[in-house]
Design an enzyme around this catalytic site. Structure first.
Site: not given
Ligand SMILES: Cc1cc2nc3c(=O)[nH]c(=O)nc-3n(C[C@H](O)[C@H](O)[C@H](O)COP(=O)(O)OP(=O)(O)OC[C@H]3O[C@@H](n4cnc5c(N)ncnc54)[C@H](O)[C@@H]3O)c2cc1C
Lengths: 526, 451
Positions: A291, A325
């Site tokens: 990720e 994020c």
């Protein structure tokens, strides 16, 4: 096996966050903080098998008060990492033989361990990573959710899959553990993300070597404590403290078969490159579950209700100082309402609560470290030079505060429109229509989260179809994905498309195996 | 049944019948009947209801009639089965001219509905309605609708509008003839000008986990309004909102009212929401406050069931919290009655408090009147309140029965009024609503039965 182990686990449900609108719940958290503050810094040792090595080569401090030491940790050498992998390899052999059901029970016990101490754990997040209370509490809940969710998922996976069967043949699909998983975690969800990756690996019968972020060794240590206390065998879960070098050693070790990583694009790409090497003697292809960052856009159509859109954008961009994020970094707003939105956004910026993470109501705490503070300042200067700063905010002097900023009128090729800032900076671009907005989103190499404010069902469907992002949120904030409800992860250069907290995440930690048995003997089906 | 704290159901029935007998007949109000039909249609079909509500909600944000029509058909497109009028609308939307006509018709429909609940765009526009009501023996409380407050400038603007409204209301009401029944009770004079305000509009800083923040910020503006109300001799009522802000609002208001400068005015009031499980504790706190302060004006406590029921339930379910409101309608109704009694008993016991029972539920209202009489209080010891558009018939019937009734009159433009309008429509079409029951022809005995 105990009798309780034979019963089905109750259906998964998200761990409720504390109801902080009640004074008694707020008090509970403050007591957790008082408890933590009354103790010496966390001894965040490297913990390989039963062997604990303390150190103070790496010290984590409170971003809001850099004089306050939160935890001290050693920095693992390449040799330490190799040792950890060796122990994990042994641990993996035993752990894979433990029935899935029992492994799941261990995770559920770890969840209970955390639940009992949630206010203390939240306090540690507040101190070590300057997460404001509500988000620190949510981090613990998410950690608990990952444990409970993957525990159930692994039991289901262990039952295998239904295959097409014909007479005289029995077909079975099973999932086997892959071996040693290296987990390399970020600091911004200092307990939830590392425990999520770790729990997925453990639930499916793998052993783990975890390297938490060097900014959050204390959080990394307590989550290992939770899992060990719950019954994960020492050799199956090993903790190495350190920074990039320890991470690299872990990635390069030929005995590591899976690498789970959450962090920056640069490091993620390096891991993918490294993992592609197959040195002499390595018996598997390394798999990466990765990720990385985003450049998350919120599209606001002309029919949006700004009463809802503005607060949602502000919280998506500035809560936790934008250090998620999933955080919003670009607003693409229909030109018909761009001025109104910008004006209200600027006004909302004035009342942002910038302050210490341990103060209730704080929205924008300090960023995690000096380097981050400097990076945000660089981008803010760039905005001032290349465009127009619409609003900014005073920040306290002590602590690594970065001034929240909203900028507009940036040229299309401005780096700030492409690069992830990972801080409290938001840009606004008027667009002709939603298609213009979709074109801009489509031009980005990253595709993690996105937002859309729009009330025409046809337009919503149109944007959904054009959207490359991994998680699209319609008429709400774009952060705060919940385990089981919003499986989370990005597409394109944002990640390997794996969805943490989703129904197929565990598949990345296992090897499929099909066993076909001939059941015909002497012409008879037996 | 029939414990000491239970009013005789026969008494409630008698009062209820008397009020009911004074209801204007539908025939006299043809437009009203038309609206009720539309609402009726919406309440029968959940999908259609959702489509219509989403449409009403988006009307102010549509750029032109074409856009309006596209939204309307977009929502209706999600309804499975189209009743005939809607099938016609869908066909019209195929052409630009059709969409323009459809958009115009739909916009007019929404405006018409809004007018039922919103008395005017400005206080000036509302003057006629207020005067008319006063002459018919009905007092008002004016509520200024506004967009959500998310900036200091918006909070300042709302506070300014409130201050102006206090001036305007004072001027309007100064010219009206005496109505002793609306201006006086046993505890003293009642201000004519009456304004309801929302704390969430007076500050952008209401944060559920940090009530101090919003309190501190709103206090500055609320204090100014209290001063202005005191100066003008007007009443200032502070509405209650969602559970998130309850601690901030209750603390803020009681703290400000206890400040020495407000000891001799203005008249002020707060709201108690009976759907909250922990409302009895707040009731006790309010009664204790009313009894212990030396304020010249008795505290007005408006008892309501609560307007944020769906929100509270959804919020709690999404977070996994225990639901702070009752989940069975009859529990809210029963608690409403218990709190009615609590407030009236305090009044009967000598506490300087003015209970204002705000409901459109004939049973709840009749119960309050019956308890008032049972406790030996006078009818004017009780105030009854209704919402404009929802309680019009009840309002007339109460006034005709010589009871003091105050109608809550929202003022504002369509954009600002949309949230309010949608909430009222939802309430009106809810299966749990007394008004829906009443409209569907439920017999009076059943409507007046104990919850
Ligand atoms: C003058 C006036 C001022 C008001 N001011 C406020 C205010 O400041 N704050 C505020 O919150 N509300 C306020 N209200 C609105 C009020 O709370 C009610 O929403 C409204 O009056 C409907 O209640 P009712 O008694 O008229 O009708 P009824 O039909 O008898 O009751 C409807 C109410 O019951 C409750 N309910 C519905 N379903 C359920 C269920 N399943 N379980 C439990 N309870 C349920 C809800 O509260 C719903 O509004 C005010 C109302 C009036 C008349």
């Amino acid at each position: 096996m105990t009798a309780s182990a034979l019963r089905d686990l109750p259906t998964f449900r998200n761990e409720p966050v504390l109801e902080l609108r009640r004074a008694s719940e707020r008090e509970r958290l403050l007591q957790g903080l008082a408890w933590l503050d009354g103790r010496p810094p966390v001894d965040a040792a490297t913990w390989i098998g039963d062997d604990k090595q303390s150190g103070d080569a790496n010290v984590s401090t409170d971003p809001g008060d850099p004089e306050r030491v939160v935890a001290h940790a050693p920095v693992a050498t390449a040799q330490d990492v190799a040792h950890a992998v060796e122990v994990a390899e042994q641990g993996a052999r035993a752990w894979r033989r433990v029935p899935a059901r029992e492994r799941a029970e261990v995770l559920v016990r770890a969840a209970a361990w955390m639940r009992e101490r949630r206010e203390k754990l939240a306090a540690l997040c507040v101190r070590e990573t300057a997460k404001p209370w509500a988000e620190a509490d949510a981090d613990i809940c998410e950690a608990i959710d990952f444990l409970e969710f993957y525990a159930r998922g692994a039991i289901a996976l262990d039952r295998g899959h239904h295959l097409f069967q014909v007479p005289g043949e029995r077909n079975d699909l099973r999932y086997l553990p892959r071996g040693v998983t290296g987990v390399i975690a970020p600091w911004n969800f200092p307990i939830a993300i590392p425990i999520g990756m770790t729990a997925a690996a453990l639930a499916t019968g793998n052993a783990v070597v975890l390297k938490p972020a060097e900014q959050a060794p204390g959080c990394g240590f307590v989550l290992v404590e939770a899992l060990r206390a719950a019954g994960v065998p020492a050799a199956a879960l090993n903790l190495v403290q350190g920074a990039g070098e320890a991470g690299r050693a872990l990635v390069q070790d030929p005995r590591v078969s899976t690498i789970a990583f959450t962090g920056s694009l640069a490091v993620g790409l390096e891991i993918i490159r490294e993992a592609g090497q197959v040195p002499e003697g390595q018996l598997h292809l390394k798999r990466t579950v990765i990720e990385m960052g985003g450049k998350n856009c919120v599209i606001v159509d002309a029919d949006a209700d700004l009463d809802d859109a503005v607060p949602a954008i502000v919280s998506s961009a500035f809560d936790y100082a934008g250090q998620k994020c999933s955080a919003a970094s670009r607003v693409l707003v229909h030109e018909a309402i761009a001025d109104a939105l910008t004006e209200r956004l600027a006004g909302a910026m004035e009342v942002l609560q910038v302050g210490q993470a341990d103060t209730f109501g704080t929205e924008v705490p300090p960023v995690v470290e000096r380097e981050a503070q400097e990076r945000v300042a660089r981008y803010a200067e760039q905005c001032a030079r290349q465009g127009r700063v619409v609003a900014t905010h005073d920040v306290p002097g002590a602590g690594w505060f970065a001034a929240p900023t909203v900028a507009t009128e940036l040229p299309a090729d401005a780096p700030v429109l492409r690069e992830e800032v990972f801080g409290p900076l938001l840009t606004v671009e008027p667009v002709r229509d939603v298609d213009d907005a979709c074109d801009r989103v489509d031009a980005l190499p990253v595709a993690l989260t996105g937002g859309l404010f729009c009330r025409n069902p046809h337009t919503v469907e149109h944007v959904v179809r054009r959207s490359p992002v991994g998680n699209l949120y319609v008429n709400r904030s774009i952060t705060g994905a919940m385990v089981g409800r919003q499986p989370f992860g990005g597409n394109r250069l944002s990640g390997t498309g794996t969805k943490a907290g989703g129904p197929d995440y565990l598949l990345h930690f296992v090897e499929p195996q099909v066993v076909t048995e001939n059941t015909v003997r002497h012409g008879l089906v037996i | 049944m029939g414990g000491a704290a239970r009013t005789d159901d026969q008494a409630v029935l008698d009062v209820g019948r008397a009020i009911h007998a004074a209801f204007p007949s539908a025939g006299r109000r043809p437009l009203r009947a038309l609206d009720d039909k539309a609402m009726d249609l919406a309440s029968q079909d959940e999908e259609l209801k959702a489509a219509l509500f989403r449409f009403v909600d988006v009307v102010p944000a549509c750029r032109n009639l074409d856009d309006l029509a596209r939204h309307l058909t977009g929502f209706l497109g999600e309804v499975d089965e189209h009743p005939p009028p809607i099938a016609v609308a869908m066909r019209m939307s195929g052409t630009k001219a059709g969409r323009t006509a459809l958009g115009a018709a739909a916009a007019a429909g929404v405006r018409h509905m809004a007018h039922r609940f919103i008395v005017g765009e400005t206080v000036d526009d509302a003057t006629g309605v207020m005067r008319d009501l006063w002459e018919r023996g009905v007092a008002t409380s004016v509520d200024l609708l506004g967009e959500a407050t998310i900036t200091q400038a918006e909070a300042d603007r709302y506070a300014r509008r409130c201050a102006e409204a206090l001036d305007q209301l004072t001027a309007v009401y100064a010219k009206l003839p005496p109505r002793p029944q609306l201006e006086q009770d046993a505890l003293g004079p009642l201000p004519r000008a009456n304004l309801s305000v929302k704390v969430s509009a007076l500050t952008p800083l209401l944060r559920p986990d940090a009530p101090e923040l919003g309190k501190r910020d709103a206090a500055v503006r609320l204090r100014d309004l209290l001063r202005r109300a005191k100066d003008r001799g007007a009443h200032l009522h502070i509405d209650m909102e969602s559970y998130d802000s309850i601690e901030a609002i209750a603390d803020l208001v009681l703290e400000l009212l206890a400040e020495p400068e407000f000891a001799d005015g203005p008249s002020a009031g707060v709201v108690l929401q009976a759907y909250l499980r922990d409302s009895p504790a707040l009731a006790d706190r309010l009664v204790a406050f009313a009894g212990s302060t030396t304020r010249a004006h008795p505290l007005v406590v408006r008892l309501v069931k609560g307007a944020y029921w769906d929100h509270e339930v959804v919020e709690a379910l999404q977070h996994g919290w225990s639901v702070p409101v009752f989940e069975v309608k009859a529990d809210s109704d029963r608690n409403f009655e218990a709190l009615t009694r609590r407030l009236l008993e305090a009044r009967a016991g000598g506490t300087p408090i003015r209970p204002a029972i705000a409901s459109h539920n004939l049973r709840s209202v009749a119960h309050a009147v019956a308890v008032t009489r049972e406790l030996g209080l006078r009818d004017d010891d009780l105030e009854l309140q209704v919402l404009r558009g929802l309680g019009d018939d009840l309002q007339d019937a109460l006034a005709a029965n010589g009871l003091r009734v105050r109608t809550y009159c929202p003022v504002g433009d369509l954009v600002a009024g949309m949230a309010y309008l949608v909430r009222r429509l939802l309430e009106n079409t809810s299966n749990e609503s007394f008004l829906a029951d009443q409209a569907s022809g439920t017999p009076i005995e059943q409507l007046l039965a104990a919850p």
